[in-house]
Scaffold this active site. Structure first.
Site, PDB file in Angstrom:
ATOM      1  N   ASP A  71      -2.882   0.112  -2.836  1.00 50.69           N
ATOM      2  CA  ASP A  71      -3.704   1.663  -3.084  1.00 50.69           C
ATOM      3  C   ASP A  71      -4.671   1.545  -2.225  1.00 50.69           C
ATOM      4  O   ASP A  71      -5.695   2.586  -2.359  1.00 50.69           O
ATOM      5  CB  ASP A  71      -4.016   1.795  -4.521  1.00 50.69           C
ATOM      6  CG  ASP A  71      -4.841   0.526  -4.920  1.00 50.69           C
ATOM      7  OD1 ASP A  71      -4.965  -0.702  -4.515  1.00 50.69           O
ATOM      8  OD2 ASP A  71      -5.918   0.896  -5.277  1.00 50.69           O
ATOM      9  N   ARG A  93       1.403   4.307   8.601  1.00 49.78           N
ATOM     10  CA  ARG A  93       0.932   3.858   6.942  1.00 49.78           C
ATOM     11  C   ARG A  93       2.464   4.071   6.373  1.00 49.78           C
ATOM     12  O   ARG A  93       2.703   3.288   5.574  1.00 49.78           O
ATOM     13  CB  ARG A  93       0.028   5.014   6.433  1.00 49.78           C
ATOM     14  CG  ARG A  93      -1.344   4.860   6.972  1.00 49.78           C
ATOM     15  CD  ARG A  93      -2.580   5.578   6.286  1.00 49.78           C
ATOM     16  NE  ARG A  93      -2.357   6.870   6.071  1.00 49.78           N
ATOM     17  CZ  ARG A  93      -2.746   7.739   6.795  1.00 49.78           C
ATOM     18  NH1 ARG A  93      -3.654   7.312   8.076  1.00 49.78           N
ATOM     19  NH2 ARG A  93      -2.574   9.274   6.940  1.00 49.78           N
ATOM     20  N   LYS A 183      -5.543   3.276 -11.788  1.00 49.06           N
ATOM     21  CA  LYS A 183      -6.503   2.305 -11.446  1.00 49.06           C
ATOM     22  C   LYS A 183      -7.708   2.912 -11.225  1.00 49.06           C
ATOM     23  O   LYS A 183      -8.003   3.922 -10.268  1.00 49.06           O
ATOM     24  CB  LYS A 183      -6.188   1.448 -10.301  1.00 49.06           C
ATOM     25  CG  LYS A 183      -7.271   0.629  -9.639  1.00 49.06           C
ATOM     26  CD  LYS A 183      -6.978  -0.229  -8.374  1.00 49.06           C
ATOM     27  CE  LYS A 183      -8.299   0.205  -7.746  1.00 49.06           C
ATOM     28  NZ  LYS A 183      -8.205  -0.595  -6.384  1.00 49.06           N
ATOM     29  N   GLU A 223     -11.369  -1.733 -14.236  1.00 48.17           N
ATOM     30  CA  GLU A 223     -11.436  -2.871 -13.165  1.00 48.17           C
ATOM     31  C   GLU A 223     -13.116  -2.721 -12.752  1.00 48.17           C
ATOM     32  O   GLU A 223     -13.486  -2.003 -11.976  1.00 48.17           O
ATOM     33  CB  GLU A 223     -10.490  -2.432 -11.779  1.00 48.17           C
ATOM     34  CG  GLU A 223     -11.054  -3.463 -10.712  1.00 48.17           C
ATOM     35  CD  GLU A 223     -10.317  -3.378  -9.520  1.00 48.17           C
ATOM     36  OE1 GLU A 223      -9.353  -2.347  -9.260  1.00 48.17           O
ATOM     37  OE2 GLU A 223     -10.373  -4.104  -8.388  1.00 48.17           O
ATOM     38  N   GLU A 225     -15.210  -4.694 -10.896  1.00 49.58           N
ATOM     39  CA  GLU A 225     -14.907  -5.766  -9.893  1.00 49.58           C
ATOM     40  C   GLU A 225     -16.556  -6.465  -9.701  1.00 49.58           C
ATOM     41  O   GLU A 225     -17.370  -5.596  -9.202  1.00 49.58           O
ATOM     42  CB  GLU A 225     -14.565  -5.537  -8.445  1.00 49.58           C
ATOM     43  CG  GLU A 225     -14.632  -6.692  -7.590  1.00 49.58           C
ATOM     44  CD  GLU A 225     -13.780  -6.378  -6.374  1.00 49.58           C
ATOM     45  OE1 GLU A 225     -12.890  -5.566  -6.056  1.00 49.58           O
ATOM     46  OE2 GLU A 225     -13.921  -7.424  -5.409  1.00 49.58           O
ATOM     47  N   LYS A 265      -8.303  -5.509 -14.972  1.00 45.71           N
ATOM     48  CA  LYS A 265      -8.505  -6.091 -13.853  1.00 45.71           C
ATOM     49  C   LYS A 265      -9.750  -6.617 -13.238  1.00 45.71           C
ATOM     50  O   LYS A 265     -10.632  -6.380 -12.725  1.00 45.71           O
ATOM     51  CB  LYS A 265      -8.063  -4.993 -12.620  1.00 45.71           C
ATOM     52  CG  LYS A 265      -7.961  -5.511 -11.368  1.00 45.71           C
ATOM     53  CD  LYS A 265      -6.827  -4.611 -10.436  1.00 45.71           C
ATOM     54  CE  LYS A 265      -6.939  -5.136  -8.934  1.00 45.71           C
ATOM     55  NZ  LYS A 265      -5.954  -4.541  -8.121  1.00 45.71           N
ATOM     56  N   SER A 307      -7.854 -10.018  -6.221  1.00 43.73           N
ATOM     57  CA  SER A 307      -8.033 -11.548  -5.461  1.00 43.73           C
ATOM     58  C   SER A 307      -9.329 -11.615  -4.924  1.00 43.73           C
ATOM     59  O   SER A 307      -9.702 -12.536  -4.611  1.00 43.73           O
ATOM     60  CB  SER A 307      -6.764 -11.474  -4.504  1.00 43.73           C
ATOM     61  OG  SER A 307      -6.702 -10.585  -3.842  1.00 43.73           O
ATOM     62  N   GLY A 308      -9.865 -10.523  -4.567  1.00 44.46           N
ATOM     63  CA  GLY A 308     -11.151 -10.200  -4.285  1.00 44.46           C
ATOM     64  C   GLY A 308     -11.528 -11.097  -2.764  1.00 44.46           C
ATOM     65  O   GLY A 308     -12.785 -11.143  -2.725  1.00 44.46           O
ATOM     66  N   SER A 334      -2.810  -8.866  -9.907  1.00 44.72           N
ATOM     67  CA  SER A 334      -2.800  -7.507  -9.235  1.00 44.72           C
ATOM     68  C   SER A 334      -3.460  -7.441  -7.913  1.00 44.72           C
ATOM     69  O   SER A 334      -4.574  -6.801  -7.656  1.00 44.72           O
ATOM     70  CB  SER A 334      -3.458  -6.332 -10.301  1.00 44.72           C
ATOM     71  OG  SER A 334      -3.547  -5.104  -9.528  1.00 44.72           O
ATOM     72  N   TYR A 396     -12.917   0.030  -0.661  1.00 41.10           N
ATOM     73  CA  TYR A 396     -11.435   0.274  -0.710  1.00 41.10           C
ATOM     74  C   TYR A 396     -11.038   1.308  -0.481  1.00 41.10           C
ATOM     75  O   TYR A 396     -11.537   2.419  -0.554  1.00 41.10           O
ATOM     76  CB  TYR A 396     -11.130  -0.027  -2.254  1.00 41.10           C
ATOM     77  CG  TYR A 396     -10.049  -0.844  -2.578  1.00 41.10           C
ATOM     78  CD1 TYR A 396      -9.896  -2.182  -2.196  1.00 41.10           C
ATOM     79  CD2 TYR A 396      -8.725  -0.279  -2.462  1.00 41.10           C
ATOM     80  CE1 TYR A 396      -8.904  -2.976  -2.108  1.00 41.10           C
ATOM     81  CE2 TYR A 396      -7.395  -1.040  -2.436  1.00 41.10           C
ATOM     82  CZ  TYR A 396      -7.450  -2.351  -2.329  1.00 41.10           C
ATOM     83  OH  TYR A 396      -6.618  -3.189  -2.285  1.00 41.10           O
TER      84      TYR A 396
HETATM   85  P1  13P Z   1      -7.769  -7.604  -3.814  1.00 39.36           P
HETATM   86  O1  13P Z   1      -6.713  -8.412  -4.401  1.00 39.36           O
HETATM   87  O2  13P Z   1      -7.733  -7.174  -2.252  1.00 39.36           O
HETATM   88  O3  13P Z   1      -9.088  -7.763  -4.207  1.00 39.36           O
HETATM   89  O4  13P Z   1      -7.651  -5.736  -4.165  1.00 39.36           O
HETATM   90  C1  13P Z   1      -8.305  -5.295  -5.415  1.00 39.36           C
HETATM   91  C2  13P Z   1      -7.984  -4.103  -5.661  1.00 39.36           C
HETATM   92  O5  13P Z   1      -8.762  -3.365  -6.501  1.00 39.36           O
HETATM   93  C3  13P Z   1      -6.820  -3.205  -5.231  1.00 39.36           C
HETATM   94  O6  13P Z   1      -6.367  -2.368  -6.207  1.00 39.36           O
END
Ligand code: 13P
Length: 396
Positions: A71, A93, A183, A223, A225, A265, A307-308, A334, A396
């Site tokens: 996304d 893309r 999300k 999420e 993060e 997430k 994965s961050g 995810s 993002y």
């Molecule tokens: P990553 O796994 O690259 O951290 O992506 C996080 C995210 O929010 C993707 O939707």
């Protein structure tokens, strides 16, 4: 914060459920106002979609499967394409996203794919709707509904996530287009505080988003993060994560969000990216599971980690370590970067590399599927998959 008073037109009210079987008094006007103070019979519960939400969430949280996050906003996708020397055009893309969604057998490992708005309405290079390709692969289409981060006035250089204005009508349109989950990514920065204001804003925004999404048939991925940025150790991450998740669940409950119809997430609990002391997968698993056990009710069906900026292998090893004993929730992935990195590089924008790139995606998807089942061994992984992908202040 938005006002606690809530307006609903009568057709919506008719399909709403009411808490604890309390009787519904149809008002004489077409508008119902919910009182600010805890009501005696006026709490509007999420939607006529409740059964479907629970079903969708359970489908995504099936054993051995997780989510492919694809996304990236057009700006972020542009950065990815630039890294392989491609221009950020719609055609490029589209070519990349076609490659991802049509990888043969992807649905064996991936139960949901999060799309950017452009992709939800896009077709593959051969003219098939991307949503249809996903559905044929037994993958539930999802949509990023947040509108990105902007500076949070009055904070310590922190941010907040926009997108609540018009969210109900956008969500309804996305549902019509085939999306069944969504999300919203907001972030919390440890080196910048986090300030009480930033945490509260993040939690409240997520809770309003979750309620609105459920009301329109979309399972919300929640999420917050906690960014990897910083020199702090794992104990500090744990402390902040406890605080953040406590507030998130406080406001989710206040907003009458149906816990059985959400997915989370979270970031894994790790040391800051610039901390010298690194943590083993076992330590990350121990801290992260402790956090989840203390803060996440078992009603929540799935925990789908981001994965961050961890390397592909690190993200897989950490997930595997968390699945060595049964958990009350489905603990899965995810990932965006940790699923796509090698795939993107292998493709390099060349048609003759599409198959090899799809194989690279399937290799990562399968590895994480095994990790979801606690059966990943790490054998035969490439050196490339071990490279970290941390980017300071990642957007993002
Ligand atoms: P990553 O796994 O690259 O951290 O992506 C996080 C995210 O929010 C993707 O939707």
């Amino acid at each position: 914060m938005a006002s606690a008073s809530l307006l609903k037109v009568s057709p919506v009210i008719e399909k709403s459920e009411w808490v604890k079987g309390q009787s519904l008094r149809q008002p004489s006007t077409s508008i119902v106002r919910c009182p600010r103070v805890a009501p005696s019979g006026l709490t509007i519960r999420a939607s006529s979609y409740s059964d479907e939400l629970v079903k969708t969430a359970k489908t995504i949280a099936t054993p051995g499967r997780g989510i492919l996050a694809m996304d990236e906003s057009n700006a972020t996708c542009g950065k990815r394409l630039a890294s392989i020397g491609l221009e950020n055009t719609e055609a490029n893309r589209q070519a990349y996203r076609t490659l991802l969604v049509s990888a043969p057998g992807l649905g064996n490992y991936v139960s949901g794919a999060i799309l950017f708005e452009e992709t939800l309405y896009q077709s593959t290079v051969d003219g098939k709707k991307i949503v249809d390709v996903l559905t044929e692969q037994n993958i539930v289409p999802g949509i990023k509904t947040d509108k990105g981060l902007v500076p949070l006035a009055g904070s310590n250089d922190e941010s907040w996530c926009q997108g609540l204005d018009g969210l109900a009508s956008r969500s309804a349109a996305y549902y019509q287009q085939g999306a069944r989950f969504c999300k919203w990514r907001t972030v919390v920065s440890i080196p910048n505080g986090p300030s009480a204001l930033a945490v509260k804003e993040a939690a409240w925004g997520l809770a309003r988003y979750a309620a609105i999404s459920q009301d329109n048939g979309l399972v919300p991925i929640v999420e917050p993060e906690i960014l990897l940025d910083g020199e702090h150790g794992i104990d500090r991450t744990f402390e902040v994560a406890q605080q953040v998740w406590a507030e998130v669940f406080f406001y989710l409950a206040q907003n009458n969000v149906l816990f059985e119809g959400i997915l989370l997430k979270p970031s894994m609990v790790t040391p800051g990216a610039e901390c010298k002391e690194r943590a083993t997968p076992e330590k990350v698993a121990e801290y992260t599971l402790n956090l989840l056990k203390r803060r996440i009710p078992p009603a929540v069906p799935g925990i789908m980690f981001l994965s961050g900026g961890q390397s592909e292998i690190e993200a897989t090893l950490n997930l595997n370590a968390m699945n060595q004993a049964p958990n009350p929730w489905h603990v899965s992935f995810s990932y965006a970067r940790a699923l796509q990195n090698t795939c993107l590089k292998t493709w390099g924008g060349l048609p003759e590399n599409v198959k090899a790139a799809q194989d690279a995606l399937l290799t990562r998807a399968k590895a994480n599927s095994l990790a979801q089942l606690g059966k990943y061994t790490g054998e035969g992984e490439s050196a490339e998959a071990k490279e970290g992908m941390f980017v300071k202040g990642y957007t993002y």
